[in-house]
Enzyme design. Structure first.
Site, PDB file in Angstrom:
ATOM      1  CB  CYS A 168      -1.011  -0.048   1.137  1.00  0.00           C
ATOM      2  SG  CYS A 168      -2.414   1.031   0.817  1.00  0.00           S
ATOM      3  NE  ARG A 209      -8.882   6.132   2.511  1.00  0.00           N
ATOM      4  CZ  ARG A 209      -7.609   6.504   2.375  1.00  0.00           C
ATOM      5  NH1 ARG A 209      -7.316   7.753   2.064  1.00  0.00           N
ATOM      6  NH2 ARG A 209      -6.642   5.636   2.557  1.00  0.00           N
ATOM      7  CG  HIS A 217      -3.496  -3.137   4.135  1.00  0.00           C
ATOM      8  ND1 HIS A 217      -2.336  -2.604   4.623  1.00  0.00           N
ATOM      9  CD2 HIS A 217      -4.038  -2.172   3.355  1.00  0.00           C
ATOM     10  CE1 HIS A 217      -2.191  -1.372   4.171  1.00  0.00           C
ATOM     11  NE2 HIS A 217      -3.202  -1.085   3.398  1.00  0.00           N
TER      12      HIS A 217
HETATM   13  N1  GLN Z   1      -1.939   6.887   2.277  1.00  0.00           N
HETATM   14  C1  GLN Z   1      -2.076   6.076   1.086  1.00  0.00           C
HETATM   15  C2  GLN Z   1      -3.412   6.259   0.413  1.00  0.00           C
HETATM   16  O1  GLN Z   1      -4.390   6.584   1.045  1.00  0.00           O
HETATM   17  C3  GLN Z   1      -1.829   4.637   1.424  1.00  0.00           C
HETATM   18  C4  GLN Z   1      -2.815   4.053   2.400  1.00  0.00           C
HETATM   19  C5  GLN Z   1      -2.443   2.713   2.918  1.00  0.00           C
HETATM   20  O2  GLN Z   1      -1.252   2.383   3.080  1.00  0.00           O
HETATM   21  N2  GLN Z   1      -3.450   1.950   3.289  1.00  0.00           N
HETATM   22  O3  GLN Z   1      -3.510   6.085  -0.770  1.00  0.00           O
END
Ligand code: GLN
Length: 240
Positions: free
Chosen positions: A96, A130, A196
């Site tokens: 990620c 998101r 994850h």
């Molecule tokens: N901060 C990054 C995003 O939001 C990665 C998030 C994460 O590692 N889950 O894209």
């Protein structure tokens, strides 16, 4: 002599959301259960990085603010080491936020967060929600096609250059950008993914492939009844 997997965790205190540290615990257990050695070192802000001292480099996910703190340091103190590590076929596993930092940059509004430019990819925080949820992909990383299941939560959308290959094809979920059907990236022993879960507890076969690639050994199977149940449950959550 018993082989020892020498792991370097990058920014373990900053890049570890959704218990990404569990990935390290799985690598440790898979080695211990087979009588292999396991050595874990951390490399954080200000530390440099010896590309020859480790077989597997690992970086987990992070909030945007942690990534900002990490990015400049990573470019300044670890970029050359990580390029050299990839050149000598060490395994690099990036999840990620860590995955995003393997690329050229992560564009966050007016701010450009630099990446180490190891892989031809860029990430952009575009307008829109998101990309969140359970996710399953089909990957050829183990030769035949296998499913990797996990959980994604990222605002950034990642676009691979035409010369790069995704880690897998999205079966369910969003993947790199919610549009092109690709998830993650794989070039040689460098693997980046949005998944994850943590990733490896839900996909122990992948942990074993990475250990094999890092040590150049072939591992014997373990009794993975519980681990396979965890994998099936992650797949079910993703509807696959
Ligand atoms: N901060 C990054 C995003 O939001 C990665 C998030 C994460 O590692 N889950 O894209």
């Amino acid at each position: 002599m018993t082989p020892t997997l020498r792991v370097c965790a990058l920014y373990p205190e900053l890049m570890n959301i959704y218990a990404d540290r569990g990935n390290l615990q799985v690598l440790r257990a898979r080695c211990a259960w087979r009588g292999l050695g396991f050595e874990l070192r951390g490399s954080t802000l200000g530390d440099d990085l010896d590309p020859h001292a480790h077989d597997l480099f690992y970086i987990g996910g992070g909030q945007d603010r942690d990534q900002i703190a990490v990015a400049e340091d990573m470019v300044g103190t670890k970029r050359d080491g990580l390029h050299a590590a990839a050149d000598r076929d060490a395994v690099i596993l990036a999840v990620c936020g860590g995955y995003q930092l393997l690329g050229r940059s992560y564009q966050l509004g007016e701010q450009t967060i630099p990446g180490i430019g190891l892989i031809g990819l860029t990430t952009v925080r575009e307008p829109g929600p998101r990309l969140i949820g359970n996710c399953a992909i089909e990957s050829e990383i183990a030769g035949g096609s296998r499913v990797i299941a996990g959980f994604e939560n990222h605002g950034g959308r990642t676009y691979l250059d035409s010369g790069e290959r995704p880690l897998g094809r999205v079966l369910s979920g969003h993947g790199n950008n919610g549009r092109d059907g690709g998830e993650g990236v794989r070039r040689g022993n460098v693997v980046g993914t949005y998944l994850h879960g943590p990733l490896l507890p839900k996909n122990v076969w992948l942990a074993d492939r990475l250990v094999e690639a890092a040590l150049g050994v072939e591992l014997q199977p373990l009794d993975d009844g519980l681990e396979e149940a965890a994998h099936r449950s992650a797949r079910r959550a993703a509807g696959v």
